[in-house]
Scaffold this active site. Structure first.
Site, PDB file in Angstrom:
ATOM      1  N   HIS A  64       1.035 -17.450  23.415  1.00 48.46           N
ATOM      2  CA  HIS A  64       0.598 -18.846  23.413  1.00 48.46           C
ATOM      3  C   HIS A  64       1.173 -19.544  24.644  1.00 48.46           C
ATOM      4  CE1 HIS A  64      -1.134 -22.337  21.592  1.00 48.46           C
ATOM      5  NE2 HIS A  64       0.011 -22.959  21.413  1.00 48.46           N
ATOM      6  N   HIS A  89      -3.596 -25.882  28.808  1.00 47.87           N
ATOM      7  CA  HIS A  89      -3.681 -25.694  27.357  1.00 47.87           C
ATOM      8  C   HIS A  89      -4.997 -26.320  26.901  1.00 47.87           C
ATOM      9  CE1 HIS A  89      -2.915 -25.266  23.261  1.00 47.87           C
ATOM     10  NE2 HIS A  89      -1.722 -25.818  23.122  1.00 47.87           N
ATOM     11  N   CYS A 139      -3.560 -26.138  17.560  1.00 51.84           N
ATOM     12  CA  CYS A 139      -3.780 -25.175  18.638  1.00 51.84           C
ATOM     13  C   CYS A 139      -4.021 -23.741  18.180  1.00 51.84           C
ATOM     14  CB  CYS A 139      -2.596 -25.199  19.590  1.00 51.84           C
ATOM     15  SG  CYS A 139      -2.150 -26.887  20.029  1.00 51.84           S
TER      16      CYS A 139
END
Lengths: 85, 391, 243
Positions: free
Chosen positions: B287, B321, B156
């Protein structure tokens, strides 16, 4: 119960890829996590899959996991209690 | 000393096909995560953030018709359509020439064309486009760029890394312009995998909230142009990549460090390179995946870096996400905040849920933003931090 | 002592020209795992009879004399990376010389985690027998192989996995030079780790600055870090000169 415990030990070794140990190495009542076999969080998730795939037992509340997977003995007891016959 | 300017950007998510459009939706508090009823992507209902497929097909067909009338949409994967539309959008506004040998494409993706593994998913597409380098070359040849693209695949943090590495390559004199494009699709592969980790929330995710219970997967694509030549930039404000770093927790392959020390290290190095101190940071785009562990770790890292008072948000409550796209889409939104001096509410957040008292945004507010920190963390214990500066 | 003009100061790579002032960087150790051989600093140390990759990796593990049960949970890509790093680092003192934050891991790879991807896809093929495995899924990312190395040796600095069709020695040289030049790393483990089915290859080296190689004798055995040397080492060609 003894048969189930031995079967469980073999399955644990298999799904967790622990080629380095045998069923005799696993103490039935010793903690699986932390000091015992040193299993980690991914192993815990694999054990949840193991219970469902091999025994049809689904763990509804993941927080119960700590108690159920405390040792091979507690796992076996949980299976016997919840397995549909 | 070379400055690396943000030249232009595009984002494609469930909330639209442009960054301006996405910002409008965010301002209107639209949430792009909805319950997928169960079907091809997963057997049972699960919240997902999906790009409007009908609109995607229409836009792509139109684009092909105008630019490459000999080609058929069936020759492109879902992800390739996203990347092509996204890259074409930034090329429209920016003066950077993608055919210039001084321009490099950097691709950020975790799983690429993973849907090629599904039987008969794309009957006419060559199966080796499953390789990420092959996907990147496909995009390279489509746009006529002369350089083998760089592919970054680090879970990620890939999107933030692509921007960071791109800026390093420009500063080192290797290239003058970078087209950093990050994308990932929602696939059964990924949904089932995250479900096996029990990390998906049964409702749209709530980053940093006390009741957070997992992440929401989203698909998307983000593209950012970086250039040493501000005259080629579509963005009139001079916003530069001032510094950045990546690190590893060296702790566990899927669980983040409990102390946040890896992310803390990356943040410190990013600030140092940008010649800034914690009080200089006006805003943090975090994040914030809404998992128990990530958000707690991130809060600890921010606190350790003396960044608790700084307004912070996660965008994942709006569009989920987006994995390999996340770092670029969210950086593009951070740049918008800098351009317009406005910060956005952290969607899904109501009550503080971390042990550290970070300053999560609960409303859209006006604020002057000259220095922004963007953070990311991922599977494998990797972390990245980047600082954007208005000059 | 240093030979001043042996390496090009201008390296032409692909479509661009790199002007690079001489960096006093050296490759202080390198290993390869390919064709059933473990090769250290160019010398074949171990030749395996094993035919399958899985058995080969297991035999290399046993020979390396370490006790690391987590090895058995890894997929073959991570096992290959882990063992390559293990053999590389067993012969050096870099873990004592440098704090973890100063060490970097920069790797190239071609197939990503394709084998693990296919394995995971197989678990979800049949809706009637739908049991995706978290321990398989976690390995469906190519950076996990770097993570396993980082965890084992507590390496906390810059870490990136790039996906190339083939090992790009020119890019690796340029990028690592940048990391050193801007003091992002003081020591870097880099190379190529790739594994898909029975196709595997690893090449790992350690790059250090000259001023950290403190013994004249050690320096005698080092190789100048430059793109041509990296390419030669990767291909298993002999280096015609060292320091």
């Amino acid at each position: 119960m003894e048969d189930l415990i031995l079967k469980l030990k073999k399955e644990i070794i298999n799904v967790l890829n622990r080629e380095d140990i045998t069923p005799e190495d696993i103490d039935t009542e010793a903690p699986l996590f932390g000091d015992g076999l040193g299993l980690d969080s991914i192993d815990a998730l694999e054990l949840i899959v193991l219970l469902e795939e091999n025994y049809g037992v689904k763990i509804e509340d993941p927080k119960e996991g700590r108690k159920i997977f405390n040792s091979v003995k507690t796992m076996a007891e949980y299976i016997q209690k919840h397995q549909k016959n | 000393m070379v400055d690396v300017f943000i030249g232009a950007d595009n984002t494609i998510t469930s909330l639209g096909f442009s960054t301006a459009g996405l910002v409008e939706q965010i301002k209107a508090n639209q949430i792009g995560i909805s319950i997928y009823p169960g079907g091809n992507l997963y057997p049972t209902p699960v919240p997902l953030s999906l790009v409007d497929n009908r609109q995607l097909q229409d836009l792509f067909r139109q684009y092909l018709g105008e630019t490459q009338p000999g080609l058929q949409p069936g020759s492109f994967t879902h992800l390739e359509m996203l990347h092509i539309l996204s890259i074409s959008d930034v090329l429209k506004s920016s003066g950077v020439n993608i055919k210039d040998p001084r321009t490099l494409i950097i691709l950020s993706t975790t799983k690429g064309n993973i849907d090629l593994l599904e039987k008969d998913s794309y009957p006419v597409i060559e199966p080796d486009r499953i390789y990420l380098w092959k996907l990147a070359e496909f995009l390279q040849h489509f746009f006529g760029n002369p350089n083998k693209p760089l592919v970054v695949s680090n879970a990620c943090i890939s999107g933030v890394l692509a921007i960071l590495i791109g800026s390093r390559l420009i500063k080192a004199g290797m290239y003058d312009h970078i087209i950093a494009t990050g994308g990932d699709i929602v696939s059964e592969f990924v949904v089932s995998g995250f479900q096996s980790f029990q990390s998906l929330s049964p409702a749209p995710c709530k980053p940093f909230d006390a009741a957070r219970d997992g992440l929401s997967l989203g698909e998307g694509c983000g593209t950012m142009v970086l250039s040493r030549d501000h005259s080629l930039c579509a963005i009139p404000e001079k916003i530069i990549v001032a510094g950045g770093s990546c690190s590893n927790d060296a702790h566990h392959i899927s669980g983040p460090s409990r102390t946040g020390e890896g992310l803390y290290l990356a943040i410190c190095r990013a600030l140092k390179e940008a010649a800034l101190d914690p009080p200089d940071i006006d805003y943090i785009s975090a994040h914030g995946t809404a998992t128990d562990y990530n958000d707690e770790m991130e809060a600890k890292a921010l606190s350790r870096a003396a960044l608790e008072p700084v307004p912070v948000n996660s965008f994942k409550g709006y569009f989920g996400h987006t994995l390999g796209a996340a770092g670029i889409i969210e950086s593009a939104l951070a740049i918008e905040s800098m351009r317009n001096n406005e910060l956005f509410r952290s969607a899904g957040f109501e009550n503080p849920g971390t042990s550290k008292n970070i300053n999560v945004l609960t409303d859209h507010i006006a604020k002057e933003v000259n220095h922004c920190l963007k953070t990311a963390s991922g599977f494998g214990g990797c972390n990245a931090a980047i600082v954007f500066k208005k000059i | 002592m240093l030979c001043e003009n042996l390496s090009p100061s201008v390296y032409i790579c692909e479509n661009f020209t790199i002007l690079d002032s001489r960096m006093e960087l050296f490759i202080t150790r390198y290993i390869q795992l390919k064709n059933h051989q473990v090769i250290i600093n160019g010398i074949v140390e171990y030749l395996s009879e094993e035919q399958s990759v899985s058995k080969l990796l297991r035999s290399v593990y046993r020979r390396s004399n370490i006790d690391y049960p987590k090895f058995f949970k890894m997929d073959n890509l991570s096992k290959l990376g882990f063992l390559s790093a293990e053999i590389l680092l067993q012969g050096t003192d870099i873990l004592q010389k440098y704090p973890g934050e100063e060490l970097g891991i920069i790797l190239g790879n071609a197939s990503s985690s394709l084998k693990s991807d296919e394995e995971h896809q197989e678990f979800i093929r049949d809706r009637k027998k739908y049991f995706p495995s978290p321990s398989v899924f976690v390995y469906t990312l190519p950076n996990i192989m770097a993570a396993e190395i980082a965890i084992r040796h507590k390496i906390k600095g810059e870490n990136t996995v790039f996906i190339f069709e083939r090992f790009d020695h020119g890019f690796i040289y340029n990028y690592i030079s940048e990391l050193f030049r801007n003091q992002r790393v003081n020591c870097c483990i880099s190379g190529w780790i790739d594994c898909y089915g029975d196709r595997y290859e690893s090449f790992l080296f350690i790059a250090e600055r000259e001023d950290m190689i403190n013994r004249y004798k050690e320096l005698q055995e080092c190789i100048i870090f430059d793109p041509l040397n990296i390419e030669k080492l990767f291909k298993g060609e002999s280096i015609s000169w060292k320091i």
